[in-house]
Scaffold this motif. Structure first.
Motif, mmCIF file in Angstrom:
data_model
loop_
_atom_site.group_PDB
_atom_site.id
_atom_site.type_symbol
_atom_site.label_atom_id
_atom_site.label_comp_id
_atom_site.label_asym_id
_atom_site.label_seq_id
_atom_site.Cartn_x
_atom_site.Cartn_y
_atom_site.Cartn_z
ATOM 1 N N ALA A 114 -82.600 -40.726 -34.450
ATOM 2 C CA ALA A 114 -81.575 -39.762 -34.026
ATOM 3 C C ALA A 114 -82.159 -38.370 -33.821
ATOM 4 O O ALA A 114 -81.591 -37.364 -34.246
ATOM 5 C CB ALA A 114 -80.401 -39.751 -35.007
ATOM 6 N N VAL A 115 -83.340 -38.341 -33.190
ATOM 7 C CA VAL A 115 -83.970 -37.076 -32.813
ATOM 8 C C VAL A 115 -84.403 -37.198 -31.349
ATOM 9 O O VAL A 115 -84.469 -38.295 -30.803
ATOM 10 C CB VAL A 115 -85.210 -36.745 -33.696
ATOM 11 C CG1 VAL A 115 -84.809 -36.595 -35.151
ATOM 12 C CG2 VAL A 115 -86.315 -37.763 -33.531
ATOM 13 N N GLY A 116 -84.693 -36.080 -30.761
ATOM 14 C CA GLY A 116 -85.183 -36.096 -29.391
ATOM 15 C C GLY A 116 -86.623 -36.589 -29.343
ATOM 16 O O GLY A 116 -87.374 -36.458 -30.304
ATOM 17 N N VAL A 117 -87.001 -37.131 -28.192
ATOM 18 C CA VAL A 117 -88.368 -37.625 -28.043
ATOM 19 C C VAL A 117 -89.366 -36.476 -28.181
ATOM 20 O O VAL A 117 -90.478 -36.667 -28.687
ATOM 21 C CB VAL A 117 -88.541 -38.429 -26.732
ATOM 22 C CG1 VAL A 117 -88.589 -37.517 -25.510
ATOM 23 C CG2 VAL A 117 -89.749 -39.323 -26.797
ATOM 24 N N GLY A 118 -88.967 -35.275 -27.812
ATOM 25 C CA GLY A 118 -89.833 -34.107 -27.984
ATOM 26 C C GLY A 118 -90.138 -33.839 -29.447
ATOM 27 O O GLY A 118 -91.249 -33.420 -29.790
ATOM 28 N N THR A 119 -89.155 -34.095 -30.304
ATOM 29 C CA THR A 119 -89.365 -33.929 -31.745
ATOM 30 C C THR A 119 -90.430 -34.900 -32.239
ATOM 31 O O THR A 119 -91.306 -34.538 -33.024
ATOM 32 C CB THR A 119 -88.045 -34.152 -32.517
ATOM 33 O OG1 THR A 119 -87.113 -33.157 -32.080
ATOM 34 C CG2 THR A 119 -88.239 -34.055 -34.018
ATOM 35 N N VAL A 120 -90.366 -36.131 -31.770
ATOM 36 C CA VAL A 120 -91.366 -37.135 -32.166
ATOM 37 C C VAL A 120 -92.749 -36.665 -31.721
ATOM 38 O O VAL A 120 -93.698 -36.661 -32.512
ATOM 39 C CB VAL A 120 -91.033 -38.524 -31.587
ATOM 40 C CG1 VAL A 120 -92.148 -39.514 -31.894
ATOM 41 C CG2 VAL A 120 -89.698 -39.029 -32.126
ATOM 42 N N TYR A 121 -92.854 -36.245 -30.468
ATOM 43 C CA TYR A 121 -94.162 -35.813 -29.936
ATOM 44 C C TYR A 121 -94.662 -34.522 -30.579
ATOM 45 O O TYR A 121 -95.852 -34.304 -30.673
ATOM 46 C CB TYR A 121 -94.114 -35.672 -28.413
ATOM 47 C CG TYR A 121 -94.270 -36.996 -27.710
ATOM 48 C CD1 TYR A 121 -95.516 -37.609 -27.627
ATOM 49 C CD2 TYR A 121 -93.177 -37.642 -27.144
ATOM 50 C CE1 TYR A 121 -95.672 -38.832 -26.988
ATOM 51 C CE2 TYR A 121 -93.326 -38.858 -26.504
ATOM 52 C CZ TYR A 121 -94.572 -39.451 -26.432
ATOM 53 O OH TYR A 121 -94.727 -40.666 -25.801
ATOM 54 N N ARG A 122 -93.742 -33.679 -31.030
ATOM 55 C CA ARG A 122 -94.157 -32.447 -31.712
ATOM 56 C C ARG A 122 -94.877 -32.775 -33.026
ATOM 57 O O ARG A 122 -95.866 -32.162 -33.389
ATOM 58 C CB ARG A 122 -92.928 -31.568 -31.979
ATOM 59 C CG ARG A 122 -93.210 -30.107 -31.958
ATOM 60 C CD ARG A 122 -91.985 -29.194 -31.996
ATOM 61 N NE ARG A 122 -90.655 -29.748 -32.134
ATOM 62 C CZ ARG A 122 -89.842 -30.072 -31.121
ATOM 63 N NH1 ARG A 122 -90.235 -29.926 -29.876
ATOM 64 N NH2 ARG A 122 -88.631 -30.537 -31.353
ATOM 65 N N HIS A 123 -94.389 -33.793 -33.722
ATOM 66 C CA HIS A 123 -95.002 -34.196 -34.991
ATOM 67 C C HIS A 123 -96.172 -35.162 -34.786
ATOM 68 O O HIS A 123 -97.133 -35.143 -35.561
ATOM 69 C CB HIS A 123 -93.956 -34.855 -35.895
ATOM 70 C CG HIS A 123 -92.900 -33.918 -36.361
ATOM 71 N ND1 HIS A 123 -93.153 -32.908 -37.265
ATOM 72 C CD2 HIS A 123 -91.588 -33.829 -36.032
ATOM 73 C CE1 HIS A 123 -92.033 -32.241 -37.488
ATOM 74 N NE2 HIS A 123 -91.074 -32.766 -36.751
#
Length: 182
Positions: A40-49
């Motif tokens: 339940a997060v944006g794909v950008g959040t995943v890529y940021r981490h």
């Protein structure tokens, strides 16, 4: 700023938790967008981490081996009965591999091996060495058995439990019997 940092930490932990579940369930076919949706997060959040899928698999791998290490330190090492401590360690490894068959496949596809790497590998070797040394000292493990022998057993056990190719509990008994002094 502290709120943003704690949100980011929560998001990272959630992504790792979800990724661990998805990889365990579906293996190497899991994609970053699926992880984002399930967390339940944006794909950008995943890529940021985790800037790459490999970075995510590496973080999940570290979580898995960190959990094994913590379990062995907290649950197995305190047992003064060396054979029971070794059984505890080996059974936990088998259970982790049995439950996380898909994750093992993703780790192997990403890194070419399911063996731990880096500082976690060294810490797991040290814990295994401690158990072998205890066994030498109390006479429950043959003096020619090394930590490398133990991890050879761990590798075989992982393959048995991951591949469901036999009774891993029986394998543990047989392996530990083979380590007993003659």
């Amino acid at each position: 700023m502290a709120k943003a940092r704690s949100d980011a930490e929560r998001n990272r932990a959630r992504v790792l938790e979800v990724a661990l579940e998805l990889f365990a369930e579906r293996g190497d076919e899991v994609q970053m967008a699926e992880v984002a949706r399930a967390a339940a997060v944006g794909v950008g959040t995943v890529y940021r981490h985790f800037p790459t899928r490999q970075a995510l698999v590496e973080a999940v791998t570290d979580e898995r081996f960190g959990e094994i290490l913590a379990f062995v330190k907290d649950e197995c090492l305190p047992n003064p009965d060396t054979r029971a401590a070794l059984t505890c360690f080996l059974a936990h490894v088998a259970e982790i591999h049995q439950k996380g068959r898909g994750l093992s496949g993703a780790i192997e596809a990403t890194f070419g091996s399911t063996a731990p790497r880096g500082s976690l590998a060294a810490e797991l070797l040290a814990v295994g060495g401690e158990l072998i040394d205890r066994g030498h000292a109390d006479g429950t493990v043959r003096t020619d058995i090394t930590v490398d022998d133990l991890y050879m057993v761990v590798g075989a056990l992982a393959m048995i439990s991951r591949g469901d190719v036999g009774d891993w509990r029986r394998f543990i008994e047989i392996a530990l019997d083979g380590m007993r002094p003659r």
